[in-house]
Design a protein around this motif. Structure first.
Motif, PDB file in Angstrom:
ATOM      1  N   SER A  28       2.776  14.302  18.383  1.00 16.80           N
ATOM      2  CA  SER A  28       1.754  13.283  18.123  1.00 16.80           C
ATOM      3  C   SER A  28       0.370  13.862  18.325  1.00 16.80           C
ATOM      4  CB  SER A  28       1.917  12.106  19.071  1.00 16.80           C
ATOM      5  OG  SER A  28       3.083  11.428  18.769  1.00 16.80           O
ATOM      6  N   TYR A  29       0.247  14.601  19.399  1.00 12.69           N
ATOM      7  CA  TYR A  29      -1.049  15.172  19.704  1.00 12.69           C
ATOM      8  C   TYR A  29      -1.475  16.201  18.653  1.00 12.69           C
ATOM      9  CZ  TYR A  29      -4.698  17.728  22.095  1.00 12.69           C
ATOM     10  OH  TYR A  29      -5.873  18.333  22.389  1.00 12.69           O
ATOM     11  N   SER A  30      -0.539  17.079  18.287  1.00 12.55           N
ATOM     12  CA  SER A  30      -0.873  18.138  17.335  1.00 12.55           C
ATOM     13  C   SER A  30      -1.178  17.569  15.959  1.00 12.55           C
ATOM     14  CB  SER A  30       0.280  19.141  17.231  1.00 12.55           C
ATOM     15  OG  SER A  30       0.600  19.636  18.497  1.00 12.55           O
ATOM     16  N   VAL A  57      -2.135   4.944  22.452  1.00 12.49           N
ATOM     17  CA  VAL A  57      -2.521   4.072  23.561  1.00 12.49           C
ATOM     18  C   VAL A  57      -2.518   4.862  24.862  1.00 12.49           C
ATOM     19  CG1 VAL A  57      -1.906   2.023  24.901  1.00 12.49           C
ATOM     20  CG2 VAL A  57      -1.656   2.003  22.419  1.00 12.49           C
ATOM     21  N   GLU A  58      -1.495   5.661  25.035  1.00 12.55           N
ATOM     22  CA  GLU A  58      -1.425   6.439  26.274  1.00 12.55           C
ATOM     23  C   GLU A  58      -2.630   7.374  26.399  1.00 12.55           C
ATOM     24  OE1 GLU A  58       2.327   8.355  26.985  1.00 12.55           O
ATOM     25  OE2 GLU A  58       1.369   9.714  28.438  1.00 12.55           O
ATOM     26  N   TYR A  59      -2.952   8.051  25.310  1.00 11.94           N
ATOM     27  CA  TYR A  59      -4.080   8.989  25.372  1.00 11.94           C
ATOM     28  C   TYR A  59      -5.420   8.267  25.515  1.00 11.94           C
ATOM     29  CZ  TYR A  59      -1.301  13.124  24.244  1.00 11.94           C
ATOM     30  OH  TYR A  59      -0.418  14.155  24.278  1.00 11.94           O
ATOM     31  N   MET A  60      -5.510   7.080  24.905  1.00 16.48           N
ATOM     32  CA  MET A  60      -6.782   6.356  24.955  1.00 16.48           C
ATOM     33  C   MET A  60      -7.027   5.688  26.298  1.00 16.48           C
ATOM     34  SD  MET A  60      -8.250   6.652  21.950  1.00 16.48           S
ATOM     35  CE  MET A  60      -9.582   5.579  22.421  1.00 16.48           C
ATOM     36  N   THR A  61      -5.967   5.480  27.078  1.00 23.09           N
ATOM     37  CA  THR A  61      -6.125   4.633  28.257  1.00 23.09           C
ATOM     38  C   THR A  61      -5.766   5.321  29.567  1.00 23.09           C
ATOM     39  OG1 THR A  61      -3.911   3.728  27.980  1.00 23.09           O
ATOM     40  CG2 THR A  61      -5.699   2.532  26.925  1.00 23.09           C
ATOM     41  N   ASN A  62      -5.631   6.630  29.537  1.00 24.60           N
ATOM     42  CA  ASN A  62      -5.382   7.371  30.761  1.00 24.60           C
ATOM     43  C   ASN A  62      -6.490   8.375  30.957  1.00 24.60           C
ATOM     44  OD1 ASN A  62      -2.734   6.847  32.178  1.00 24.60           O
ATOM     45  ND2 ASN A  62      -2.135   6.855  30.018  1.00 24.60           N
ATOM     46  N   LYS A  63      -7.635   7.879  31.334  1.00 23.87           N
ATOM     47  CA  LYS A  63      -8.751   8.799  31.476  1.00 23.87           C
ATOM     48  C   LYS A  63      -8.500   9.746  32.639  1.00 23.87           C
ATOM     49  CE  LYS A  63     -13.587   9.201  31.258  1.00 23.87           C
ATOM     50  NZ  LYS A  63     -14.857   8.555  31.058  1.00 23.87           N
ATOM     51  N   THR A  95     -11.990  18.431  33.009  1.00 21.43           N
ATOM     52  CA  THR A  95     -11.549  19.572  32.216  1.00 21.43           C
ATOM     53  C   THR A  95     -11.193  19.013  30.852  1.00 21.43           C
ATOM     54  OG1 THR A  95      -9.359  19.189  33.066  1.00 21.43           O
ATOM     55  CG2 THR A  95     -10.629  20.944  34.092  1.00 21.43           C
ATOM     56  N   CYS A  96     -11.185  19.857  29.851  1.00 21.33           N
ATOM     57  CA  CYS A  96     -10.840  19.371  28.521  1.00 21.33           C
ATOM     58  C   CYS A  96      -9.331  19.331  28.395  1.00 21.33           C
ATOM     59  CB  CYS A  96     -11.413  20.310  27.462  1.00 21.33           C
ATOM     60  SG  CYS A  96     -13.199  20.297  27.501  1.00 21.33           S
ATOM     61  N   ASP A  97      -8.803  18.206  28.067  1.00 24.26           N
ATOM     62  CA  ASP A  97      -7.373  18.121  27.829  1.00 24.26           C
ATOM     63  C   ASP A  97      -7.150  17.143  26.681  1.00 24.26           C
ATOM     64  OD1 ASP A  97      -7.437  15.559  28.862  1.00 24.26           O
ATOM     65  OD2 ASP A  97      -6.994  16.255  30.888  1.00 24.26           O
ATOM     66  N   PRO A  98      -5.890  16.903  26.313  1.00 22.49           N
ATOM     67  CA  PRO A  98      -5.639  16.093  25.119  1.00 22.49           C
ATOM     68  C   PRO A  98      -6.384  14.769  25.125  1.00 22.49           C
ATOM     69  CG  PRO A  98      -3.609  17.016  25.900  1.00 22.49           C
ATOM     70  CD  PRO A  98      -4.651  17.413  26.895  1.00 22.49           C
ATOM     71  N   TYR A  99      -6.526  14.153  26.292  1.00 21.40           N
ATOM     72  CA  TYR A  99      -7.155  12.839  26.341  1.00 21.40           C
ATOM     73  C   TYR A  99      -8.558  12.867  25.752  1.00 21.40           C
ATOM     74  CZ  TYR A  99      -3.220  11.970  29.340  1.00 21.40           C
ATOM     75  OH  TYR A  99      -1.954  11.862  29.811  1.00 21.40           O
ATOM     76  N   ASN A 114     -17.632  11.130  28.681  1.00 22.72           N
ATOM     77  CA  ASN A 114     -16.434  11.859  28.270  1.00 22.72           C
ATOM     78  C   ASN A 114     -16.641  13.361  28.181  1.00 22.72           C
ATOM     79  OD1 ASN A 114     -14.868   9.522  28.031  1.00 22.72           O
ATOM     80  ND2 ASN A 114     -15.802   9.071  26.062  1.00 22.72           N
ATOM     81  N   GLU A 115     -17.735  13.800  28.682  1.00 21.33           N
ATOM     82  CA  GLU A 115     -18.052  15.222  28.626  1.00 21.33           C
ATOM     83  C   GLU A 115     -16.982  16.046  29.364  1.00 21.33           C
ATOM     84  OE1 GLU A 115     -20.504  16.931  27.075  1.00 21.33           O
ATOM     85  OE2 GLU A 115     -19.516  18.699  27.890  1.00 21.33           O
ATOM     86  N   CYS A 116     -16.647  17.178  28.785  1.00 19.49           N
ATOM     87  CA  CYS A 116     -15.763  18.096  29.490  1.00 19.49           C
ATOM     88  C   CYS A 116     -16.094  19.517  29.062  1.00 19.49           C
ATOM     89  CB  CYS A 116     -14.299  17.787  29.202  1.00 19.49           C
ATOM     90  SG  CYS A 116     -13.800  18.052  27.518  1.00 19.49           S
ATOM     91  N   SER A 117     -16.395  20.339  30.009  1.00 15.18           N
ATOM     92  CA  SER A 117     -16.619  21.772  29.773  1.00 15.18           C
ATOM     93  C   SER A 117     -17.389  22.087  28.496  1.00 15.18           C
ATOM     94  CB  SER A 117     -15.294  22.526  29.712  1.00 15.18           C
ATOM     95  OG  SER A 117     -14.469  22.119  30.751  1.00 15.18           O
ATOM     96  N   GLY A 118     -18.395  21.334  28.202  1.00 19.84           N
ATOM     97  CA  GLY A 118     -19.237  21.659  27.054  1.00 19.84           C
ATOM     98  C   GLY A 118     -18.598  21.424  25.701  1.00 19.84           C
ATOM     99  N   LEU A 119     -17.467  20.714  25.674  1.00 15.49           N
ATOM    100  CA  LEU A 119     -16.769  20.525  24.402  1.00 15.49           C
ATOM    101  C   LEU A 119     -17.647  19.831  23.361  1.00 15.49           C
ATOM    102  CD1 LEU A 119     -14.183  20.673  22.703  1.00 15.49           C
ATOM    103  CD2 LEU A 119     -13.430  18.569  23.772  1.00 15.49           C
ATOM    104  N   PHE A 120     -18.448  18.849  23.813  1.00 14.71           N
ATOM    105  CA  PHE A 120     -19.285  18.134  22.849  1.00 14.71           C
ATOM    106  C   PHE A 120     -20.743  18.494  23.020  1.00 14.71           C
ATOM    107  CE2 PHE A 120     -16.193  14.869  24.518  1.00 14.71           C
ATOM    108  CZ  PHE A 120     -15.164  15.306  23.711  1.00 14.71           C
ATOM    109  N   SER A 121     -21.031  19.631  23.657  1.00 19.21           N
ATOM    110  CA  SER A 121     -22.420  19.855  24.045  1.00 19.21           C
ATOM    111  C   SER A 121     -23.353  19.934  22.839  1.00 19.21           C
ATOM    112  CB  SER A 121     -22.548  21.092  24.928  1.00 19.21           C
ATOM    113  OG  SER A 121     -22.080  22.201  24.235  1.00 19.21           O
ATOM    114  N   ASN A 122     -22.863  20.525  21.735  1.00 16.05           N
ATOM    115  CA  ASN A 122     -23.726  20.604  20.548  1.00 16.05           C
ATOM    116  C   ASN A 122     -24.118  19.225  20.044  1.00 16.05           C
ATOM    117  OD1 ASN A 122     -23.624  23.307  20.582  1.00 16.05           O
ATOM    118  ND2 ASN A 122     -22.580  23.561  18.633  1.00 16.05           N
ATOM    119  N   ILE A 123     -23.144  18.395  19.889  1.00 11.64           N
ATOM    120  CA  ILE A 123     -23.422  17.077  19.329  1.00 11.64           C
ATOM    121  C   ILE A 123     -24.230  16.236  20.316  1.00 11.64           C
ATOM    122  CG2 ILE A 123     -21.294  15.898  20.019  1.00 11.64           C
ATOM    123  CD1 ILE A 123     -21.264  14.834  17.109  1.00 11.64           C
TER     124      ILE A 123
END
Ligand SMILES: *[C@@H]1O[C@H](CO)[C@@H](O)[C@H](O)[C@H]1NC(C)=O
Ligand SMILES: *[C@@H]1O[C@H](CO)[C@@H](O)[C@H](O)[C@H]1NC(C)=O
Ligand SMILES: *[C@@H]1O[C@H](CO)[C@@H](O)[C@H](O)[C@H]1NC(C)=O
Ligand SMILES: *[C@@H]1O[C@H](CO)[C@@H](O)[C@H](O)[C@H]1NC(C)=O
Ligand SMILES: *[C@@H]1O[C@H](CO)[C@@H](O)[C@H](O)[C@H]1NC(C)=O
Ligand SMILES: *[C@@H]1O[C@H](CO)[C@@H](O)[C@H](O)[C@H]1NC(C)=O
Length: 280
Positions: free
Chosen positions: A104-106, A184-190, A195-199, A254-263
């Protein structure tokens, strides 16, 4: 590189959830006996396929728009499921669950799926802001209480599926119908740790929904004259400034390790300019 480290994390998550599942199985799962040695051997023969699934998004980051990305990955997932399908013992069942989850994640990486989810969040954001009575307004983006959020997603399944039905590709329809419970699981388990993970890949689409609205609102004002008129007359300034705040809040949360830093940096700059009235 970011994607890569996420995959290392996901892999760790997968391995730990396999051990967790067999350790914390409750009564309904305890019906399954432990696997015999020859069954364990069969399971270990399946693991290269699962490893391939793990690696897939990392290897094909530049091809997430290609329908073949989806088709080939789905083939791998079928293969992995087929590999454990004859086994009926606890470790095999835990593995089956993990295959579903990792797949599902992939598959979510497929660009059409991300776009479909993002569009939903944009609609939800606008509906909630404008106090529109449609079902979309019930999904507030900046909801921090994860239990409340889970309830909304459980109760709002029809609303979500209605969006998918009307706005998304057949491939995405199939995906979301099959993977709603993981969504639902990914959206609601912050996750607590930054760290950047699937969530984060899923939560990011919420922020991207606000971002799309920001872009669309900004683009509704084409000429400078229009801009000045609406600036003073229609509250455009207050509206876009409000959306700016929400977009910044969302990315910050929702920031994690610079994943969205550009945007985030781009939004920060644009929004500062708007707030300082140096837009033009
Ligand atoms: C047992 O597991 C099922 C699903 O795996 C879950 O829905 C249920 O809440 C669990 N029950 C307990 C007592 O943990
Ligand atoms: C697996 O085994 C359980 C009993 O241990 C049985 O109830 C169930 O029907 C079996 N499932 C399959 C798919 O063989
Ligand atoms: C918007 O979200 C809030 C917070 O959950 C909720 O209380 C409110 O009812 C929502 N608004 C609409 C129009 O659905
Ligand atoms: C999916 O839909 C979009 C428009 O929403 C379209 O541009 C794209 O080509 C479609 N992709 C496939 C694989 O059908
Ligand atoms: C930010 O943008 C630059 C170039 O525009 C790119 O090389 C870099 O990989 C981006 N960083 C992230 C975290 O996406
Ligand atoms: C705009 O305001 C922010 C604080 O709100 C400040 O940090 C920034 O330097 C200002 N930018 C300009 C171009 O004046």
């Amino acid at each position: 590189m970011v994607i890569f480290s996420m995959w290392v994390l996901l892999h760790l998550l997968l391995v730990s959830s396999i051990t967790q599942c067999s350790g914390t199985s409750n009564k309904s799962q305890e019906i399954f006996r432990h696997c015999r040695d020859e069954e364990k051997l069969s399971i270990s023969l399946c693991s290269p396929i699962i490893e391939d699934i793990n690696q897939y998004p990392k290897l094909y980051t530049d091809r997430i728009h290609d329908p073949m990305y989806y088709q080939n990955l789905e083939k791998l997932c079928q293969e992995a499921k087929g590999c454990v399908s004859d086994l009926n013992c606890s470790e095999a069942n835990a593995l089956r669950k993990d295959i579903d989850k990792v797949c599902s994640y992939s598959l979510f990486f497929y660009a059409e799926n991300q776009k479909c989810l993002q569009k939903f969040h944009q609609k939800a954001y606008v509906a909630n802001k404008t106090e529109d009575s449609s079902c979309y307004g019930k999904f507030p983006i900046l909801q921090k209480d994860m239990d409340k959020k889970r309830n909304v997603f459980m109760e709002g399944k029809d609303c979500f599926m209605n969006h998918v039905e009307e706005n998304c590709n057949d491939t995405s329809k199939k995906f979301f119908v099959k993977s709603y419970k993981y969504l639902v699981e990914y959206m609601t388990n912050k996750p607590g740790i930054r760290t950047c993970d699937p969530y984060h890949m899923f939560l990011k689409q919420e922020c991207m929904g606000i971002f799309s609205e920001l872009i669309e609102t900004a683009n509704t004002q084409v000429g400078i004259l229009d801009l000045m008129i609406s600036w003073f007359a229609s509250g455009w300034f207050f509206r876009i400034s409000d959306i700016c705040d929400d977009a910044q809040d969302c990315f910050r949360q929702n920031e994690c390790s610079g994943l969205f830093s550009n945007i985030s940096e781009g939004i920060e700059k644009a929004c500062n300019a708007i707030n300082n009235r140096t837009y033009f």
